[in-house]
Motif scaffolding. Structure first.
Motif, short mmCIF file in Angstrom:
data_model
loop_
_atom_site.label_atom_id
_atom_site.label_comp_id
_atom_site.label_asym_id
_atom_site.label_seq_id
_atom_site.Cartn_x
_atom_site.Cartn_y
_atom_site.Cartn_z
N SER A 193 -11.31 8.03 6.40
CA SER A 193 -13.34 7.01 5.92
C SER A 193 -13.99 6.65 7.42
CB SER A 193 -13.55 5.93 5.12
OG SER A 193 -12.61 4.97 5.92
N GLY A 249 -0.82 1.69 -5.05
CA GLY A 249 -0.94 1.41 -3.39
C GLY A 249 -2.12 2.92 -2.96
N ALA A 250 -2.87 2.18 -1.53
CA ALA A 250 -3.69 3.16 -1.24
C ALA A 250 -3.05 4.70 -0.89
CB ALA A 250 -4.23 2.27 -0.05
N LEU A 251 -1.50 4.19 -0.33
CA LEU A 251 -1.17 5.72 1.06
C LEU A 251 0.35 5.89 -0.14
CD1 LEU A 251 -0.85 7.85 1.84
CD2 LEU A 251 -0.76 6.17 3.93
N PRO A 280 -6.25 7.77 3.55
CA PRO A 280 -6.90 7.06 2.81
C PRO A 280 -6.84 5.55 3.34
CG PRO A 280 -4.82 8.33 1.71
CD PRO A 280 -4.81 8.38 3.45
N ASP A 281 -7.21 4.36 3.71
CA ASP A 281 -7.73 3.27 4.59
C ASP A 281 -6.28 2.73 4.19
OD1 ASP A 281 -10.20 3.76 4.70
OD2 ASP A 281 -11.45 2.34 4.25
N HIS A 282 -5.25 2.16 4.40
CA HIS A 282 -4.51 1.46 4.03
C HIS A 282 -4.06 0.38 5.35
CE1 HIS A 282 -2.84 4.14 6.93
NE2 HIS A 282 -2.12 3.64 6.75
N GLY A 304 -2.75 -4.82 0.27
CA GLY A 304 -2.80 -4.15 0.63
C GLY A 304 -1.70 -4.27 1.90
N THR A 362 -5.04 -8.28 3.99
CA THR A 362 -5.83 -7.46 2.65
C THR A 362 -3.79 -7.88 1.48
OG1 THR A 362 -5.02 -5.38 2.70
CG2 THR A 362 -7.21 -6.25 3.17
N ASP A 394 1.24 -1.01 -0.21
CA ASP A 394 0.40 -0.02 0.45
C ASP A 394 0.83 1.33 -0.24
OD1 ASP A 394 -2.77 -0.59 -0.18
OD2 ASP A 394 -2.89 -0.63 1.74
#
Length: 213
Positions: A63, A19-21, A84-86, A93, A91, A14
């Motif tokens: 979130s 990745g999410a972040l 951010p969700d990370h 990520g 998962t 992630d």
């Protein structure tokens, strides 16, 4: 085991490309990590890693508060950047980067598992209310010197290094093995300065390999 360990901070999907972040150039740290793993293994040094490991409803996630990522706020009485969700537990990520030489890692330490508090440092949560298992493991193996690198310079690397120094470890930071979030453009530069002032010694990978036994 020797008295020195390589500590790889949050080299997770992630924080890398896609990745999410994602941290800019985060993936470029993996080659440095693998070079250091080889260097350490050849000398009998331990290799350990930290892993951000958040529940899906972690309080540091934007979130959960209906705010935009990177908003500044407060969580449990502490200043908090909402992310951010990370690195959600179990998962893809949250997994360590697939190109990292994971089989050479002696132990992995999770952090950020408590819903109510963030945990940048690999040693403590942000309020120093709870310790991870890292310090006890290092002391059990009589390790007193750390080589630290990872993601991200201005958060998890910085706070890991500052805590390690407070705990009495000798700390060496491999600067080209780190990349920062840089919400403000100079955040990583300031983080390296802060680590140095606190007592860490900064090296590039090439400098480290050239100057160390």
């Amino acid at each position: 085991m020797s008295q020195r360990a390589l500590l790889l901070v949050d080299l997770q999907n992630d924080f890398c490309a896609g990745g999410a972040l994602a941290v800019a150039e985060g993936d470029s740290t993996i080659d440095v990590a693998n070079a250091l793993i080889d260097w350490c293994k050849a000398r009998g040094d331990a290799v350990v890693a930290s892993q951000d490991w958040h529940p899906a409803n972690h309080g540091s996630f934007a979130s959960q508060h209906q705010v935009e990522p990177f908003t500044q706020g407060e969580l449990n009485g502490l200043a908090q950047t909402f992310w951010p969700d990370h690195c959600v537990q179990n998962t893809e990520g949250a997994e360590l980067h697939p190109l990292l030489d994971q089989k050479a890692i002696d132990a992995v330490f999770h952090k950020g598992e408590n819903v109510g508090i963030d945990s940048y440092s690999a040693f403590f949560d942000n309020g120093h209310r709870q310790k991870t298992a890292l310090d006890d493991w290092l002391r059990h193996h009589e390790i007193n010197e750390l080589i630290v690198m990872g993601l991200a310079t201005d958060y998890c690397v910085k706070f890991t290094v500052l805590d390690a120094l407070q705990l009495g470890y000798t700390v060496n930071v491999i600067t080209d093995g780190c990349r920062g979030v840089n919400i403000q453009a100079q955040d990583s530069t300031h983080a390296f300065m802060e680590m140095s002032v606190a007592g860490a010694t900064l090296f590039t990978l090439a400098d480290w390999q050239e100057t160390q036994a």
